[in-house]
Design an enzyme around this catalytic site. Sequence first.
Site, PDB file in Angstrom:
ATOM      1  N   LYS A 101       0.863  -1.177   0.000  1.00  0.00           N
ATOM      2  CA  LYS A 101       0.000   0.000   0.000  1.00  0.00           C
ATOM      3  C   LYS A 101       0.902   1.230   0.000  1.00  0.00           C
ATOM      4  O   LYS A 101       1.917   1.260   0.718  1.00  0.00           O
ATOM      5  CB  LYS A 101      -0.879  -0.040   1.245  1.00  0.00           C
ATOM      6  CG  LYS A 101      -1.920   1.058   1.366  1.00  0.00           C
ATOM      7  CD  LYS A 101      -2.773   0.821   2.617  1.00  0.00           C
ATOM      8  CE  LYS A 101      -3.885   1.824   2.771  1.00  0.00           C
ATOM      9  NZ  LYS A 101      -4.726   1.540   3.969  1.00  0.00           N
ATOM     10  N   SER A 175      -9.430   1.286   2.954  1.00  0.00           N
ATOM     11  CA  SER A 175      -8.620   2.088   2.058  1.00  0.00           C
ATOM     12  C   SER A 175      -7.524   1.326   1.325  1.00  0.00           C
ATOM     13  O   SER A 175      -6.916   1.852   0.390  1.00  0.00           O
ATOM     14  CB  SER A 175      -7.962   3.223   2.853  1.00  0.00           C
ATOM     15  OG  SER A 175      -7.127   2.705   3.880  1.00  0.00           O
ATOM     16  N   SER A 199      -9.761  -0.990   7.020  1.00  0.00           N
ATOM     17  CA  SER A 199      -9.068  -0.877   5.737  1.00  0.00           C
ATOM     18  C   SER A 199      -8.313  -2.088   5.239  1.00  0.00           C
ATOM     19  O   SER A 199      -7.946  -2.141   4.062  1.00  0.00           O
ATOM     20  CB  SER A 199      -8.121   0.325   5.774  1.00  0.00           C
ATOM     21  OG  SER A 199      -8.853   1.515   5.920  1.00  0.00           O
TER      22      SER A 199
END
Length: 524
Positions: A101, A175, A199
């Site tokens: 990420k 996310s 997330s």
Amino acid sequence: MSSHASTIDVTELTIPTFHAALREGQTSITAVVRAYLSRITQHDKTLKSLITINPNALSEAAEKDAETGRLLQQNAENTTPAVAAAAASLPALHGVPILLKDNYTTYGLPTSGGSKALATLSSRDSNVVRTLRQNGAIIIGKANLHEFALHGTTTSSLGGQTLNPYDSTRTPGGSSGGTGAALALNLGMVGCGTDTVNSLRSPASACSIVGFRPSLGRVDTQGIVPVSETQDVAGPMGRCVGDVKVLFDVMKGDSKGSVTERRKSGIEKGVFRIGVLEEYFHLETPSSSSSSGTLDAELVAENAIVQEVTRNALSLISSAQDPSNINITLVSIPANSHNDNDWSVSHLLDNGDTQAFEFRECLNKFLQSEGVSSPHPSLESIASSGEYDRKAVTNVFALPLSDKETYSRTSPEYKSRLALIESLKTSVRNLFTKHDLDALVYPHQRHFPIKIGPTVQPARNGILAALTGRPAVCIPGGFSPVTPDAPRGVPIGLELMGREGGDEVLLDLAEFIEGILSARKVPY
């Protein structure tokens, strides 16, 4: 080993299968990395799951291939089977192509948090990335995320809107949705995400993969773009629980020794008691209602499908016959079973979530930290630049700028939230003790991931684990019926929240249930 060695199909490739193929000379790291890069070229222009591709991935793979060759040569020169086996062992993530990420600072690659304002270069790796590399990993790319990891549609000013690989009209959750979508479509072997509220588990649910939120503090978050010190964790993502276990062992700095031997205690118990948290199955009102005060008919219909798929999964779990005599008992937990505290998601978000109170201070500290070369030293500077998606950042971004006194760690409201969190921890602890539970189970999301457009993903159940600091894992639970937009159906994730500090046992349980359900499907 030659970089031109025959390769294996990387679709659904696992770490153990990959390593076995390396040891047997069936493939090379270079060939596997090249296969993933080819898939990225083929699919990601539409999917928009990645922000940056590591330009050195192939050269790093070649170096790892040479290392593999040395290990295999050492093995050939040994005479006893025991010594030969030891010599042939590979580092836990040797040659494994990992997706990060894009909020993990990474030496040699930009770290953006999804925002045009940053593209921050770091002169060092975050602690987790350093550990990954020490254990042989190759960072193949940095994945898109929701702007500053502040919500769940994976919409960012830098990476755009990531699509759900099962239904391109929908979001992939977030996310950590770029990582989730890329793994679902086999653009990397495993990945790393973060979780402040939902997330890691939201993309797992939306993309038919596994996302694990470790207990608070089990994985070092130094060098990761922060949101909330009280709630932030870093964790592993993968297509199966086995790979997530391997990655978690490395991320937490526990990669030595036999994974199987260390996990015996979790499975040897023989009987697992899982509480079915009924309150988290139904849509909430009024937080899920329209302005007219009635629930949207489409969301009601989706919720009915989520409930049906989840209850079918629970039926399979409860009726499974296991030859090793592991039994699972499901215990219904009605909504009134914890009347000492309000566990509703809307209440916990409105009164317990600490993001808006900690974000400004945490982000400023990160931007000014040693090794981070940021064009902006503060949240105020980023806001002034205008180089961010205003619709994506949510009130967590805006409120501490408009009212610094209230949205700070010194305000009475913040202290009230900390008090609620402590009370909630006690309430959950009491419920686990009362029913002698090993875990709670519920759907991660009460309706399907939303259609592309809005930047807020409602009806997710991750806040309970986020506030209590307990481990939670989301695994594929099943699919909705197929539609023209979703030829495989829309993925529906099953979330398990475990005992305090019970990360390894929870993963054991999740792997066992994964074997019962076998629910994952490739997108196409």
